[in-house]
Design a protein around this motif. Structure first.
Motif, PDB file in Angstrom:
ATOM      1  N   LEU A 117     -16.717 -37.559 -51.218  1.00 51.19           N
ATOM      2  CA  LEU A 117     -16.640 -36.120 -51.460  1.00 51.19           C
ATOM      3  C   LEU A 117     -15.203 -35.689 -51.728  1.00 51.19           C
ATOM      4  O   LEU A 117     -14.960 -34.781 -52.532  1.00 51.19           O
ATOM      5  CB  LEU A 117     -17.193 -35.341 -50.265  1.00 51.19           C
ATOM      6  CG  LEU A 117     -18.701 -35.340 -50.067  1.00 51.19           C
ATOM      7  CD1 LEU A 117     -19.064 -34.534 -48.823  1.00 51.19           C
ATOM      8  CD2 LEU A 117     -19.417 -34.762 -51.285  1.00 51.19           C
ATOM      9  N   ALA A 118     -14.260 -36.328 -51.064  1.00 51.19           N
ATOM     10  CA  ALA A 118     -12.857 -35.976 -51.249  1.00 51.19           C
ATOM     11  C   ALA A 118     -12.322 -36.433 -52.602  1.00 51.19           C
ATOM     12  O   ALA A 118     -11.437 -35.786 -53.171  1.00 51.19           O
ATOM     13  CB  ALA A 118     -12.015 -36.584 -50.126  1.00 51.19           C
ATOM     14  N   LEU A 119     -12.867 -37.536 -53.134  1.00 56.97           N
ATOM     15  CA  LEU A 119     -12.300 -38.143 -54.340  1.00 56.97           C
ATOM     16  C   LEU A 119     -13.091 -37.867 -55.619  1.00 56.97           C
ATOM     17  O   LEU A 119     -12.512 -37.777 -56.703  1.00 56.97           O
ATOM     18  CB  LEU A 119     -12.211 -39.666 -54.168  1.00 56.97           C
ATOM     19  CG  LEU A 119     -11.218 -40.207 -53.148  1.00 56.97           C
ATOM     20  CD1 LEU A 119     -11.351 -41.721 -53.059  1.00 56.97           C
ATOM     21  CD2 LEU A 119      -9.793 -39.820 -53.511  1.00 56.97           C
ATOM     22  N   ALA A 126     -17.207 -44.380 -60.498  1.00 56.36           N
ATOM     23  CA  ALA A 126     -16.810 -45.395 -59.527  1.00 56.36           C
ATOM     24  C   ALA A 126     -17.430 -46.731 -59.910  1.00 56.36           C
ATOM     25  O   ALA A 126     -18.589 -46.791 -60.332  1.00 56.36           O
ATOM     26  CB  ALA A 126     -17.245 -45.007 -58.122  1.00 56.36           C
ATOM     27  N   MET A 127     -16.660 -47.802 -59.791  1.00 57.41           N
ATOM     28  CA  MET A 127     -17.171 -49.162 -59.960  1.00 57.41           C
ATOM     29  C   MET A 127     -17.592 -49.674 -58.584  1.00 57.41           C
ATOM     30  O   MET A 127     -16.793 -49.634 -57.644  1.00 57.41           O
ATOM     31  CB  MET A 127     -16.086 -50.062 -60.562  1.00 57.41           C
ATOM     32  CG  MET A 127     -15.642 -49.639 -61.948  1.00 57.41           C
ATOM     33  SD  MET A 127     -14.211 -50.590 -62.585  1.00 57.41           S
ATOM     34  CE  MET A 127     -12.863 -49.859 -61.612  1.00 57.41           C
ATOM     35  N   GLY A 139     -23.529 -42.609 -52.023  1.00 48.91           N
ATOM     36  CA  GLY A 139     -22.411 -41.796 -51.564  1.00 48.91           C
ATOM     37  C   GLY A 139     -21.659 -41.190 -52.739  1.00 48.91           C
ATOM     38  O   GLY A 139     -21.225 -40.036 -52.706  1.00 48.91           O
ATOM     39  N   VAL A 140     -21.524 -41.985 -53.817  1.00 51.92           N
ATOM     40  CA  VAL A 140     -20.885 -41.496 -55.046  1.00 51.92           C
ATOM     41  C   VAL A 140     -21.789 -40.485 -55.750  1.00 51.92           C
ATOM     42  O   VAL A 140     -21.344 -39.418 -56.190  1.00 51.92           O
ATOM     43  CB  VAL A 140     -20.558 -42.678 -55.984  1.00 51.92           C
ATOM     44  CG1 VAL A 140     -20.036 -42.169 -57.326  1.00 51.92           C
ATOM     45  CG2 VAL A 140     -19.549 -43.617 -55.342  1.00 51.92           C
ATOM     46  N   VAL A 141     -23.082 -40.810 -55.853  1.00 56.23           N
ATOM     47  CA  VAL A 141     -24.029 -39.922 -56.532  1.00 56.23           C
ATOM     48  C   VAL A 141     -24.084 -38.562 -55.845  1.00 56.23           C
ATOM     49  O   VAL A 141     -24.077 -37.511 -56.499  1.00 56.23           O
ATOM     50  CB  VAL A 141     -25.427 -40.574 -56.580  1.00 56.23           C
ATOM     51  CG1 VAL A 141     -26.477 -39.578 -57.045  1.00 56.23           C
ATOM     52  CG2 VAL A 141     -25.407 -41.791 -57.504  1.00 56.23           C
ATOM     53  N   LEU A 142     -24.131 -38.556 -54.507  1.00 57.36           N
ATOM     54  CA  LEU A 142     -24.192 -37.299 -53.780  1.00 57.36           C
ATOM     55  C   LEU A 142     -22.908 -36.493 -53.916  1.00 57.36           C
ATOM     56  O   LEU A 142     -22.900 -35.283 -53.672  1.00 57.36           O
ATOM     57  CB  LEU A 142     -24.512 -37.557 -52.305  1.00 57.36           C
ATOM     58  CG  LEU A 142     -25.942 -38.028 -52.026  1.00 57.36           C
ATOM     59  CD1 LEU A 142     -26.097 -38.464 -50.584  1.00 57.36           C
ATOM     60  CD2 LEU A 142     -26.945 -36.926 -52.359  1.00 57.36           C
ATOM     61  N   ALA A 143     -21.821 -37.156 -54.290  1.00 51.75           N
ATOM     62  CA  ALA A 143     -20.560 -36.456 -54.562  1.00 51.75           C
ATOM     63  C   ALA A 143     -20.451 -36.059 -56.030  1.00 51.75           C
ATOM     64  O   ALA A 143     -19.378 -35.668 -56.490  1.00 51.75           O
ATOM     65  CB  ALA A 143     -19.380 -37.341 -54.160  1.00 51.75           C
ATOM     66  N   SER A 144     -21.566 -36.184 -56.778  1.00 57.48           N
ATOM     67  CA  SER A 144     -21.662 -35.799 -58.195  1.00 57.48           C
ATOM     68  C   SER A 144     -20.952 -36.753 -59.132  1.00 57.48           C
ATOM     69  O   SER A 144     -20.680 -36.402 -60.287  1.00 57.48           O
ATOM     70  CB  SER A 144     -21.139 -34.359 -58.408  1.00 57.48           C
ATOM     71  OG  SER A 144     -21.877 -33.435 -57.631  1.00 57.48           O
ATOM     72  N   GLY A 145     -20.639 -37.965 -58.662  1.00 58.02           N
ATOM     73  CA  GLY A 145     -19.992 -38.952 -59.514  1.00 58.02           C
ATOM     74  C   GLY A 145     -20.995 -39.876 -60.175  1.00 58.02           C
ATOM     75  O   GLY A 145     -22.196 -39.850 -59.905  1.00 58.02           O
ATOM     76  N   ASN A 146     -20.496 -40.710 -61.076  1.00 60.43           N
ATOM     77  CA  ASN A 146     -21.283 -41.728 -61.764  1.00 60.43           C
ATOM     78  C   ASN A 146     -20.891 -43.110 -61.247  1.00 60.43           C
ATOM     79  O   ASN A 146     -19.772 -43.301 -60.753  1.00 60.43           O
ATOM     80  CB  ASN A 146     -21.041 -41.667 -63.276  1.00 60.43           C
ATOM     81  CG  ASN A 146     -21.272 -40.287 -63.838  1.00 60.43           C
ATOM     82  OD1 ASN A 146     -22.309 -39.673 -63.606  1.00 60.43           O
ATOM     83  ND2 ASN A 146     -20.287 -39.777 -64.588  1.00 60.43           N
ATOM     84  N   ALA A 261      -1.929 -42.787 -47.250  1.00 58.93           N
ATOM     85  CA  ALA A 261      -1.815 -41.560 -46.459  1.00 58.93           C
ATOM     86  C   ALA A 261      -2.443 -40.361 -47.170  1.00 58.93           C
ATOM     87  O   ALA A 261      -3.053 -39.496 -46.522  1.00 58.93           O
ATOM     88  CB  ALA A 261      -0.346 -41.290 -46.134  1.00 58.93           C
ATOM     89  N   ASP A 262      -2.312 -40.286 -48.484  1.00 59.35           N
ATOM     90  CA  ASP A 262      -2.905 -39.156 -49.203  1.00 59.35           C
ATOM     91  C   ASP A 262      -4.429 -39.201 -49.140  1.00 59.35           C
ATOM     92  O   ASP A 262      -5.087 -38.164 -48.970  1.00 59.35           O
ATOM     93  CB  ASP A 262      -2.438 -39.166 -50.663  1.00 59.35           C
ATOM     94  CG  ASP A 262      -0.964 -38.829 -50.805  1.00 59.35           C
ATOM     95  OD1 ASP A 262      -0.430 -38.130 -49.922  1.00 59.35           O
ATOM     96  OD2 ASP A 262      -0.353 -39.266 -51.800  1.00 59.35           O
ATOM     97  N   MET A 263      -5.011 -40.383 -49.291  1.00 61.02           N
ATOM     98  CA  MET A 263      -6.462 -40.509 -49.212  1.00 61.02           C
ATOM     99  C   MET A 263      -6.957 -40.211 -47.797  1.00 61.02           C
ATOM    100  O   MET A 263      -7.994 -39.547 -47.611  1.00 61.02           O
ATOM    101  CB  MET A 263      -6.898 -41.907 -49.669  1.00 61.02           C
ATOM    102  CG  MET A 263      -6.627 -42.175 -51.149  1.00 61.02           C
ATOM    103  SD  MET A 263      -6.958 -43.892 -51.660  1.00 61.02           S
ATOM    104  CE  MET A 263      -8.748 -43.953 -51.554  1.00 61.02           C
TER     105      MET A 263
END
Length: 405
Positions: A117-119, A126-127, A139-146, A261-263
């Protein structure tokens, strides 16, 4: 008078989730046990052994302290983060700042999902490994990613596939998810693999999440390498670990994220809106586990190694193809012929459960590339595993017939 409410309309992300592939198996397992049948359950990697007694004693002591019953910090108490970073230094030679480069999660699965969700967002890719542990995709799909799933069986080809995907996709993938020791296929790697991943990440500008869930369960002298031990790893990514496996604390839901640290700060921002942290007594007990029970963790690995050998010896005698894993809690076995050509992994798993009273995870639950395989968890004792092999052998004497849909 109120009008009848319309049907609930779920968000689009919910519709992207497929039907639960293990539903048929779980329903049959439930019914069999309800009817008093003894089913040997090798389906879920759910540790059946208890934590070290010292950890349970500390939990009881801390729970009796009334000061531990308020809200805790969502990123975890500092002393627990310090203990995690001490383990990284002791075991992997990695220096981490417990203030900025480590965070406590409600299990690594929660942390991973919230990191997505953060990224990730619409249009981001995402690969992920193939076959995949479901949360790596969804987890990626629920964050609207492919997602793009890349085969992990051959590590050299896997690295080549990462480079090829980055060179041919536009926009380039934003994230690489790696998982070694791999669940479900049990593939392992050497430290040089992570060195190459860091080089690729810096060349193509993607971030890395290492799912290191099976860091503490390894056999025959093999030590799974930490992604963070590769030079420059903290520049490009983070690593998730858990106390569920080697420490037998699955129900306690204690995981960690460490590295960039940023992540870590991005994950902390998301978590700050979702939770108030875990029960402080659990965190205090986890400190004792990390600090004082390493010998118990090593003994647990030897228990899993013995179970691995018993199960593999039995399957090989039956003519099954299965590699000997160097780490993890599973055996990844290829469905034998002629069954493989007659039915997929879900129907075959149903056959073993219906006629053999042995529950396993069908490979199709981990994506299309797993459909010729079964995942068997090493969570039963050696005698129960021998019994499972006998029941599987008797079950396979039946003539394979396609199961009607």
């Amino acid at each position: 008078m109120l009008e009848k409410m319309p049907p609930v309309e779920f968000a689009g992300r919910v519709h992207k989730l497929p039907p639960y592939l293990f539903g048929r198996i779980n329903n049959m397992l439930y019914q069999k046990r309800r009817n008093g049948q003894d089913v040997i359950d090798l389906g879920m990697g759910n540790p059946s052994d208890p934590p070290d007694p010292a950890v349970i004693a500390k939990l009881s002591e801390a729970a009796a302290d009334v000061t531990n019953h308020g809200y805790s910090k969502s990123n975890g108490i500092l002393n627990l983060r310090r203990e995690l970073t001490s383990k990284y230094l002791r075991k992997y030679g990695v220096r981490l700042d417990p203030e900025t480069e480590a965070i406590v999660c409600l299990g690594s699965k929660e942390g991973f999902s919230h990191m997505c969700l953060a990224l990730m967002g619409p249009g981001d890719t995402a690969m992920i490994p193939a076959p995949f542990f479901p949360v790596h995709q969804y987890g990626v799909v629920l964050a609207s990613g492919n997602v793009v799933a890349l085969e992990v069986a051959d590590t050299e080809k896997y690295l080549q596939s990462i480079a090829y995907t980055c060179e041919t996709f536009y926009p380039r993938p934003k994230l690489l998810i790696i998982n070694y020791p791999h669940n479900p296929s049990t593939v392992t790697i050497e430290p040089e693999f992570h060195v190459e991943v860091v080089k690729l990440a810096k060349k193509y500008g993607f971030y890395v999440i290492s799912d290191f869930a099976y860091a503490d369960v390894a056999f025959d002298g093999y030590v799974p390498p930490s992604f963070l031990s590769a030079p420059g790893a903290k520049d490009v990514g983070v690593e998730f670990t858990t106390m569920s496996k080697g420490y037998n604390m699955a129900g306690w839901r204690i995981g960690f994220c460490a590295g960039n640290a940023d992540m870590v700060r991005g994950l902390a921002s998301i978590k700050g809106y979702y939770d108030y942290g875990m029960f402080q007594a659990i965190q205090i007990a986890a400190i004792v586990a990390l600090r004082d029970t390493e010998a118990t963790v090593e003994r647990q690995s030897k228990i899993y190694q013995g179970r691995r050998d018993v199960l593999l010896d039995g399957l090989h005698r039956l003519g099954w193809e299965a590699e000997k894993p160097r780490a993890g809690m599973f055996v990844w076995a290829k469905i034998p012929q002629p069954w493989r050509s007659k039915m997929g992994s879900i129907d075959f798993a149903m056959h073993l459960l219906e006629h053999g009273n042995v529950a396993v995870s069908p490979g199709a639950g981990f994506g299309p590339s797993g459909d010729q395989y079964l995942r068997m968890a090493l969570v039963e004792n050696e005698n129960r595993l021998r019994q499972a092999v006998r029941q599987i052998g008797a079950c396979l004497e039946r003539t394979p017939e396609p199961i009607a849909v």
